[in-house]
Design a protein around this motif. Sequence first.
Motif, short mmCIF file in Angstrom:
data_model
loop_
_atom_site.label_atom_id
_atom_site.label_comp_id
_atom_site.label_asym_id
_atom_site.label_seq_id
_atom_site.Cartn_x
_atom_site.Cartn_y
_atom_site.Cartn_z
N THR A 191 15.49 -61.75 -20.36
CA THR A 191 15.47 -63.11 -19.79
C THR A 191 16.13 -64.08 -20.77
O THR A 191 16.84 -65.00 -20.35
CB THR A 191 14.04 -63.62 -19.50
OG1 THR A 191 13.16 -63.05 -20.42
CG2 THR A 191 13.60 -63.31 -18.12
N ALA A 192 15.90 -63.86 -22.06
CA ALA A 192 16.54 -64.74 -23.05
C ALA A 192 18.06 -64.62 -22.94
O ALA A 192 18.78 -65.61 -23.03
CB ALA A 192 16.07 -64.38 -24.45
N ARG A 229 19.80 -63.80 -20.25
CA ARG A 229 20.25 -64.48 -19.04
C ARG A 229 20.27 -65.99 -19.23
O ARG A 229 21.20 -66.68 -18.82
CB ARG A 229 19.33 -64.11 -17.87
CG ARG A 229 19.67 -62.75 -17.28
CD ARG A 229 18.49 -62.16 -16.56
NE ARG A 229 18.05 -62.94 -15.43
CZ ARG A 229 16.80 -62.98 -14.98
NH1 ARG A 229 15.87 -62.28 -15.60
NH2 ARG A 229 16.49 -63.70 -13.96
N ALA A 230 19.23 -66.49 -19.86
CA ALA A 230 19.17 -67.95 -20.07
C ALA A 230 20.29 -68.41 -21.00
O ALA A 230 20.81 -69.51 -20.85
CB ALA A 230 17.81 -68.33 -20.63
N GLU A 274 23.18 -69.11 -18.91
CA GLU A 274 23.00 -70.25 -18.01
C GLU A 274 22.97 -71.57 -18.74
O GLU A 274 23.48 -72.57 -18.25
CB GLU A 274 21.69 -70.09 -17.24
CG GLU A 274 21.80 -69.06 -16.16
CD GLU A 274 20.98 -69.48 -14.95
OE1 GLU A 274 20.65 -70.67 -14.85
OE2 GLU A 274 20.69 -68.61 -14.15
N ASN A 275 22.30 -71.59 -19.87
CA ASN A 275 22.08 -72.86 -20.55
C ASN A 275 21.81 -72.63 -22.04
O ASN A 275 20.67 -72.54 -22.47
CB ASN A 275 20.89 -73.57 -19.90
CG ASN A 275 20.69 -74.98 -20.40
OD1 ASN A 275 21.26 -75.36 -21.41
ND2 ASN A 275 19.89 -75.75 -19.71
N GLN A 297 21.98 -74.58 -24.52
CA GLN A 297 21.20 -75.66 -25.11
C GLN A 297 19.71 -75.38 -24.95
O GLN A 297 18.92 -75.54 -25.88
CB GLN A 297 21.56 -76.97 -24.39
CG GLN A 297 20.66 -78.12 -24.68
CD GLN A 297 20.84 -78.64 -26.08
OE1 GLN A 297 21.80 -79.31 -26.38
NE2 GLN A 297 19.91 -78.32 -26.96
N MET A 298 19.35 -74.92 -23.75
CA MET A 298 17.95 -74.63 -23.48
C MET A 298 17.45 -73.48 -24.35
O MET A 298 16.34 -73.52 -24.86
CB MET A 298 17.81 -74.31 -21.98
CG MET A 298 16.44 -73.87 -21.56
SD MET A 298 16.33 -72.08 -21.48
CE MET A 298 14.75 -71.89 -20.68
N ILE A 299 18.30 -72.47 -24.52
CA ILE A 299 17.83 -71.30 -25.25
C ILE A 299 17.68 -71.64 -26.74
O ILE A 299 16.77 -71.16 -27.41
CB ILE A 299 18.75 -70.08 -25.01
CG1 ILE A 299 17.94 -68.80 -25.10
CG2 ILE A 299 19.90 -69.98 -25.97
CD1 ILE A 299 16.96 -68.61 -24.00
N ARG A 300 18.53 -72.52 -27.25
CA ARG A 300 18.35 -72.98 -28.63
C ARG A 300 17.04 -73.74 -28.77
O ARG A 300 16.32 -73.59 -29.75
CB ARG A 300 19.51 -73.88 -29.06
CG ARG A 300 20.74 -73.14 -29.47
CD ARG A 300 21.66 -74.04 -30.29
NE ARG A 300 22.11 -75.20 -29.54
CZ ARG A 300 23.16 -75.22 -28.74
NH1 ARG A 300 23.87 -74.13 -28.58
NH2 ARG A 300 23.50 -76.30 -28.07
N ALA A 301 16.74 -74.55 -27.75
CA ALA A 301 15.49 -75.31 -27.80
C ALA A 301 14.27 -74.39 -27.74
O ALA A 301 13.16 -74.81 -28.03
CB ALA A 301 15.45 -76.33 -26.66
N GLN A 302 14.47 -73.14 -27.32
CA GLN A 302 13.36 -72.18 -27.33
C GLN A 302 13.36 -71.36 -28.62
O GLN A 302 12.69 -70.32 -28.70
CB GLN A 302 13.44 -71.22 -26.13
CG GLN A 302 13.52 -71.91 -24.79
CD GLN A 302 12.45 -72.96 -24.58
OE1 GLN A 302 11.34 -72.83 -25.09
NE2 GLN A 302 12.78 -74.01 -23.86
N GLY A 303 14.14 -71.77 -29.57
CA GLY A 303 14.10 -71.12 -30.87
C GLY A 303 14.90 -69.84 -30.96
O GLY A 303 14.65 -69.00 -31.82
N ILE A 304 15.87 -69.66 -30.06
CA ILE A 304 16.66 -68.44 -30.07
C ILE A 304 18.11 -68.78 -30.42
O ILE A 304 18.66 -69.76 -29.93
CB ILE A 304 16.61 -67.76 -28.69
CG1 ILE A 304 15.17 -67.35 -28.38
CG2 ILE A 304 17.53 -66.55 -28.64
CD1 ILE A 304 14.94 -66.99 -26.95
N ASP A 305 18.71 -67.96 -31.27
CA ASP A 305 20.09 -68.19 -31.68
C ASP A 305 21.02 -67.72 -30.56
O ASP A 305 21.21 -66.53 -30.36
CB ASP A 305 20.38 -67.43 -32.96
CG ASP A 305 21.75 -67.77 -33.51
OD1 ASP A 305 22.51 -68.47 -32.82
OD2 ASP A 305 22.05 -67.35 -34.63
#
Lengths: 313, 270
Positions: free
Chosen positions: A174-175, A177-178, A181-182, A184-192
């Motif tokens: 899921t990370a 896929r995200a 898609e986005n 910016q959103m995945i960085r905000a979830q703490g993922i590089d």
Amino acid sequence: MTLVIGSFTIGLILSILSIGVFISFRILHFCDITVDGSITLGASVAAVLLVQGHSPLAATLAATAAGALAGFVTGVLHTRFRIQEILSGILVMTALYSVNLRVMGRSNVPLLDTRDIAAPLGGILSVMAGDGEALMLAGWRVPIHDVAMLLTAFMMTAAVAFMLHRFLLTQFGTAMRATGENPQMIRAQGIDNRNMLIFGLACSNGLVGMAGALLAQYQGFADVQMGIGMIVWGLASIIIGEALVGKAGPGFAIVGAMMGTVLFRLLVAIALRWGLDPNDLKMVTALFVFAALVLPRYGKDLGRKLMGGRRHA
Amino acid sequence: MLKIRNLCKTFFAGTPNQVNALRDIDLDIEEGCFAAIIGTNGSGKSTLLNAVAGAFQVDEGVIELDGVDIARQPEYQRARQVGRVFQNPFAGTAAGMSIAENIALAMRRGRRQGLRRAVGSKVREEIQSRVRTLDMGLEDRLDNAIGTLSGGQRQALTLLMATWRRPKLLLLDEHTAALDPKSAGQVAALTKEIIQRENLTALMVTHSMEQAVQLSDHIVMMHKGQIIEQYGAECKASVRVADLLNAFDRVRRRELLDPDVADLLARQYA
Ligand SMILES: Nc1ncnc2c1ncn2[C@@H]1O[C@H](COP(=O)(O)OP(=O)(O)OP(=O)(O)O)[C@@H](O)[C@H]1O
Ligand SMILES: [Mg+2]
């Protein structure tokens, strides 16, 4: 009958390519041209290893790893050296042309008298069929080897599709896929997101390399030219697949990509049978993708006009 | 808690388009404080939040969170301690993925994303019960793509995601500005509720002075990349919207004066 079986087999093998392209194009939203080079890389690596007497399974796995490495490089060029995505792919694809020539030592490696990945299944089948060379299928005599190759291709494609589907529903999947898609959103979830993209491109091109290895074993040769236009082929298959089954979720999309590839291969076989010049094939494929990308837009505009909507007034 | 010193950021440095977006910012936010940042358009409010979140590297300065300087950490690393809600309701979620999948990602913010199923039955129950508290009827639509929701619903979910694992610092950049008045009110109320319940430290950019006065404990006023006025906890209680407007007026008058003063100086020293 041989024609049908052949088209199905190639279609299934190229399904793995399409699934790879699906990862880059649809999941990561990254238009990755590396594919044209990495499929040939997979084919060359597998062919050379087979000629050297390594097992087909090992050769196929090595081809997958080589493809993954190519995707990794494209990802690094894009994320670490900030090269535009298309250009990153073009650079790696161009470099791979030389790499492939180096790997093979010449422009073409024939696979004569080497075992291929369908050999074990072929052995089982011929024992079951009473040690014959051919099977009777619906009144047709079909070489056992062709049947074995078809079944092997099917099993591998199904396994890849199943595993990818499972993967896309995991936390990591899921990370990924995200990320497409986005970011910016995945960085905000703490993922590089950059590493995620590199990983995704490696997966994608790994599958493409695997498809190349299987294709070489099926056709009985690897050729430095064989990858040209493969990215467009993959896109065409994905688009057909989406038209067939829609885009509702990754599961549908994967099955769609498979169905699209096989159908597209059948259409090509029929078109060639009806006298389409093989030299025109890539032109026709490109036109097809063009139409498939553009027509829906016009369809929508037309629909809007008919409905009296004026959103772009 | 949050300690900012000498923070500077210049965009397009050395070109005719040079923008001094942040000029020597000093700011202290206490633990559990809800600070509002107000200021004119282009005064650097978003830039300040982006600098804290790590969207770009600052030119100079210290950003200390809980005593650790995070100014050089990449954005994704800071996100482990910093939750964010953006102005654009589309920015905080992955539109094509389901509500449950989006939230499941936020539930693991800062932890390893493994090869377990993202939305197992336990996770799903947890999501369902928390989403129910939003009272928007979304708990029955967990498998719908988040892109099918309204801006207000998405913003409420983004807020939920940003605070699911308690962040040390919550950054809100005009997160109600793109919503219709009713949704804006809902999201503002939800913001206040969550921040109070979890006793969060938060930094909120807003254009609504009423929101600033009603919601926050501390008001920071920015202008042209600088902090020009602050109302801390002690005097904040007595601050009214009119006072803020007056402060803005003073700035404006000072600006009008500026060219004249410059002129005078130029004539005197020429
Ligand atoms: N990434 C960027 N690149 C170049 N210039 C930027 C960038 N981000 C902000 N700026 C400039 O910095 C200045 C401050 O912008 P900022 O977005 O922080 O203002 P703001 O206070 O948030 O305004 P608003 O109320 O309109 O949102 C503006 O002049 C803007 O053009
Ligand atoms: Mg702003």
